[in-house]
Enzyme design. Structure first.
Site, PDB file in Angstrom:
ATOM      1  N   SER A 187      12.279   2.361   6.526  1.00 36.21           N
ATOM      2  CA  SER A 187      11.405   3.404   5.978  1.00 36.21           C
ATOM      3  C   SER A 187      10.336   3.877   6.948  1.00 36.21           C
ATOM      4  O   SER A 187       9.879   5.018   6.862  1.00 36.21           O
ATOM      5  CB  SER A 187      10.728   2.893   4.705  1.00 36.21           C
ATOM      6  OG  SER A 187       9.952   1.737   4.988  1.00 36.21           O
ATOM      7  N   GLU A 204      -3.190  -0.300  -2.203  1.00 38.87           N
ATOM      8  CA  GLU A 204      -2.943  -0.967  -0.922  1.00 38.87           C
ATOM      9  C   GLU A 204      -1.470  -0.842  -0.555  1.00 38.87           C
ATOM     10  O   GLU A 204      -0.610  -1.423  -1.211  1.00 38.87           O
ATOM     11  CB  GLU A 204      -3.342  -2.443  -0.991  1.00 38.87           C
ATOM     12  CG  GLU A 204      -4.843  -2.698  -0.984  1.00 38.87           C
ATOM     13  CD  GLU A 204      -5.476  -2.458   0.376  1.00 38.87           C
ATOM     14  OE1 GLU A 204      -4.794  -2.604   1.406  1.00 38.87           O
ATOM     15  OE2 GLU A 204      -6.673  -2.109   0.403  1.00 38.87           O
ATOM     16  N   HIS A 260       3.753   1.612   4.873  1.00 41.71           N
ATOM     17  CA  HIS A 260       4.274   2.974   4.984  1.00 41.71           C
ATOM     18  C   HIS A 260       3.181   3.929   5.453  1.00 41.71           C
ATOM     19  O   HIS A 260       2.001   3.744   5.148  1.00 41.71           O
ATOM     20  CB  HIS A 260       4.860   3.406   3.638  1.00 41.71           C
ATOM     21  CG  HIS A 260       5.952   2.511   3.173  1.00 41.71           C
ATOM     22  ND1 HIS A 260       5.754   1.538   2.212  1.00 41.71           N
ATOM     23  CD2 HIS A 260       7.247   2.401   3.567  1.00 41.71           C
ATOM     24  CE1 HIS A 260       6.889   0.879   2.012  1.00 41.71           C
ATOM     25  NE2 HIS A 260       7.810   1.381   2.835  1.00 41.71           N
TER      26      HIS A 260
END
Length: 797
Positions: free
Chosen positions: A31, A212, A216
């Site tokens: 990701s 939090e 990412h």
């Protein structure tokens, strides 16, 4: 016959030859690299920005997917999909590790020394079997600090395995593990949050929100990490380096330009009408507007809406996480009642000072914005002094009738009140020194005009689409703040508006001034960093600033640095902008006593029209006066003397200007350093300047002018050089006849090169060298004729 046929075949083949295929880069990973949806979603992968930093010769195919490890990427057939497309010459950028370490997930876990290592080797060997070029990237860091503020590495053995495999198989390595840690640590515990998705709920329609998320990336974080990848490619001079995209500035790649974080806000709206605001242009709405701001802030922030209508108000005080939005058709008028603006601790020309409270104040805040297509009017006619000579007789009488006030003894200057006039007489700028308190300045209060928008010690700032007009003093003053975006902002002040700088960035970092239009009575876009000793003690330069696609109409300078630049200024980029009617176009000013280093300033593609003063000016003898002398005003040149170099000696160096035009100016280029500290290392390239006078270089070193077309009325001389060295004029293009091309004076003048002057037949006399200049100081070269002796002549200068 065979030769003819062969030639015809070759011609036909060339005619139908396909264009060269672009270089292809395949990206596989998790990701942190993946492409993400753009609609109402703040998450980005660094792979989304990587293509933006490459030339059009490159096609990037991003196969990275959220949540994948080397193991799951292979099992799901994603690697097979890439392999089926790979061809010789392609690149494969490989980055895994975040999900391989998930030991509780059997579908993804890949032990570092066995499965993970084996999968990396498989990617390498199979890519090479197709003739492709693998590139390994270590896992990018997550953000984590311990209680003492020390960074914590959470990646265990995985980065080491990547490095080991890269070394053993001779694969290029991009060590994001190391570079991203350095980037996060540099920003620190709080500021590094901007790289990641630490975003509460209800900020974006298609993002649920998470207080939090330190894995990412935000857009700012993803673009910053993509730049780390490009930097590594550049530093190692990898084969991909030739595909790095240049910026508008020849010395920099696109990825090297500053990155600016743009704040976002909760999707909650607080309409000032619901807090008692009345739109009649008469009722004072200070309480209603500030109560709406307080209520919004108490509930986590959002948008405070000022709808269309006429809203009279006193000072507005911003709070963190607030977007003050003015609808199109909204007019906010700041009251002319001076009693609404108490004395507060503020600043003036870089020093702490008592000032009247600004119409809009933001201090020690984060995530703030003023947006919308409405207008804020500062009612500056009530505040600013006004000289009679600036107006017609009718305008002058109308001003006295409407605004009251008092006149100076000679009846030539108007002030708002007796308090304001007393401040002038005492030259009292409200400086808070020697135990002075705010109450000590009540007798001159009206003289201490406020800046219209005061933003100090703030971060994450957005000013967008808004119009600010008729300011009491400086219009938008941002000080000691960082990550600033101004987009489509308009500033409109009268041309005679005293001290009405449109934009002042003082000791600020990371600013993007984009597509703004300024028309004002003082400097347009101005870079500052404090004045004299106070500025040097502060030690905060203004740095990493982008100015692009802006228009500056009337002003004392289109783009300006100084004169309060004692903390320094560096890494500033100005491009694609127009200055129309500015007194000076590109203006860099300082004086002895300031100190400070101004360096690494880049300008490209700037056009100017109807400039009363100089198109380009560097002046280290700045005096606090209008840059263009009034009719009949005589100004004596500065007294030239050597002084000792110390911390108060200012420094101007490393300026790179390209592709500049000016249609109308008093002088094309003026460079004036001081004997003990020359203006140094200035490159001016590809210029077309139409001006009354040409080029004037005094007390300067390392000045290079390449490809200058100079159309000038005064051509005796066209180029003047005094006590300067290492000056090169290469490719001077002449359009009209020239009486004297160059005059060199001063015993410290040396190493002057005049190369490749075009249309030399238009020149009646090439060079006069006198007052200490020797023949050896000048190298003269023309495209077609040989060097000729220098003619000596006495000059009145």
């Amino acid at each position: 016959m065979k030769k003819i046929v062969a030639i015809l075949i070759l011609i036909v083949t060339m005619a139908f030859q396909l264009p060269e295929k672009p270089v292809r880069i395949f990206m596989i990973g998790d990701s942190t690299m993946a492409n993400k949806p753009l609609d109402e979603n703040p998450e980005r992968g660094w792979g989304q920005f990587f293509p933006q930093y490459l030339t059009s010769d490159v096609e990037v195919k991003n196969y990275a997917v959220n949540g994948r490890s080397t193991k799951s990427f292979i099992k799901e057939g994603r690697w097979d999909t890439v392999m089926n497309q790979l061809q010789a010459g392609d690149y494969v950028i490989i980055q895994f590790g975040h999900n391989d370490s998930k030991i509780d997930d059997s579908t993804r876990y890949a032990a570092p020394q066995t499965t993970y290592r084996e999968n990396l080797i498989r990617f390498i060997t199979e890519a090479r079997s197709k003739g492709a070029n693998p590139v390994l990237v270590t896992p990018v860091m997550r953000r984590k600090f311990d209680a003492s503020g020390k960074f914590v590495d959470q990646h265990g053995e995985y980065p080491g395995v990547v490095k080991d495999v890269a070394a053993k198989f001779n694969v290029p390595l991009i060590d994001l593990h190391k570079s991203s840690q350095a980037m996060i640590e540099k920003e620190g515990v709080e500021n590094s949050r901007r790289f990641f998705l630490n975003i509460p709920p209800n900020h974006f329609k298609n993002y649920k929100g998470k207080e939090e998320d330190n894995t990412h990336f935000s857009e700012y974080g993803a673009s910053s990490v993509a730049s780390l990848v490009c930097q590594s490619i550049k530093d190692q001079n990898l084969a991909l380096a030739k595909y790095l995209k240049p910026s508008d500035f020849k010395e920099k790649y696109a990825f090297e330009l500053p990155k600016i974080y743009v704040p976002h806000f909760k999707r909650d709206t607080f309409n000032i009408i619901n807090y008692g605001a009345i739109s009649d242009g008469y009722t004072l709405n200070s309480k209603a507007i500030n109560t709406a701001i307080d209520s919004c802030a108490a509930k986590g922030g959002g948008t405070v809406l000022i709808p269309k209508g006429s809203w009279l108000t006193g000072p507005i005080v911003m709070k963190s996480n607030i977007n003050l939005h003015l609808d199109e058709g909204a007019l906010v008028i700041f009251t002319s009642d001076f009693n609404q603006y108490p004395l507060v601790v503020s600043s003036f020309e870089g020093v702490d000072a008592a000032r009247c409270q600004s119409p809009v104040t933001a201090e020690n805040l984060e995530n703030i914005a003023i947006t919308g297509k409405g207008i804020m009017n500062g009612n500056g006619f009530y505040w600013r002094p006004l000289k009679k000579g600036k107006l017609s007789e009718g305008e002058w009488k109308n001003h006295l009738s409407k605004y009251g006030g008092v006149l100076t003894e000679d009846k030539k200057t108007w002030y708002s009140s007796a308090k304001a006039l007393k401040g002038l007489a005492e030259n009292n700028i409200g400086k808070l020194t020697a135990g002075k308190e705010l109450k000590d300045f009540e007798s001159v209060k009206d003289f201490l005009r406020p800046n219209m928008i005061r933003i100090a010690n703030c971060k994450n700032i957005l000013l967008q689409d808004i119009t600010f007009e008729n300011s009491p003093a400086w219009t938008t003053h941002l000080m000691l703040s960082d990550h600033i975006t101004l987009q489509n902002v308009r500033v409109k002040n009268p041309w005679f508006g005293t001290n009405t700088d449109a934009l002042d960035l003082e000791s600020c970092t990371h600013a993007n001034v984009q597509s703004c239009i300024f028309d004002t009575g003082d400097d347009g876009i101005c870079i500052k960093s404090g004045r004299d000793e106070e500025g040097r003690k502060r030690g905060r330069p203004t740095a990493d600033v982008i100015v692009n696609n802006c228009v500056v109409y009337h002003s004392h300078g289109g783009f300006v640095i100084g004169s309060e630049m004692s903390g320094g200024a560096n890494n500033i980029y100005v491009s694609n902008s127009n200055f129309i009617g500015s007194d000076i176009g590109l203006r860099f000013k300082t004086t002895r006593g300031r100190g400070g280093v101004v360096e690494n300033i880049y300008v490209n593609n700037v056009n100017m029209l109807d400039i009363p003063g100089e198109a380009i000016l560097f002046d280290m003898y700045y005096a606090a006066q209008d840059p263009v002398a009034a009719n009949g005003e005589k100004r004596e040149p500065p007294k030239v003397e050597f002084k000792a170099v110390d911390e108060s000696t200012p420094i101007f160096r490393n300026f790179y200007f390209r592709n500049i035009t000016c249609n109308g100016a008093s002088k094309g280029i003026f460079v004036r350093g001081i004997p003990e500290m020359h203006v140094k290392n200035v490159l001016l390239e590809n210029l077309v300047l139409q001006a009354n006078e040409g080029v004037d270089i005094q007390e300067a070193s390392g000045i290079t002018i390449n490809n200058l077309t100079m159309v000038s009325k005064k051509t005796n001389p066209l180029v003047y050089v005094l006590n300067s060295d290492s000056v090169t004029l290469n490719g001077l293009n002449l359009k009209d006849s020239v009486e004297l091309l160059t005059q060199m004076q001063g015993e410290r003048t040396k190493d002057i090169k005049i190369l490749n002057t075009n249309n030399i037949g238009l020149v009646k006399q090439k060079v006069v060298a006198d007052y200490g200049v020797t023949d050896k100081a000048i190298i003269w070269a023309l495209p077609v004729e040989k060097q000729k002796p220098v003619k000596k002549k006495k000059s009145k200068k």
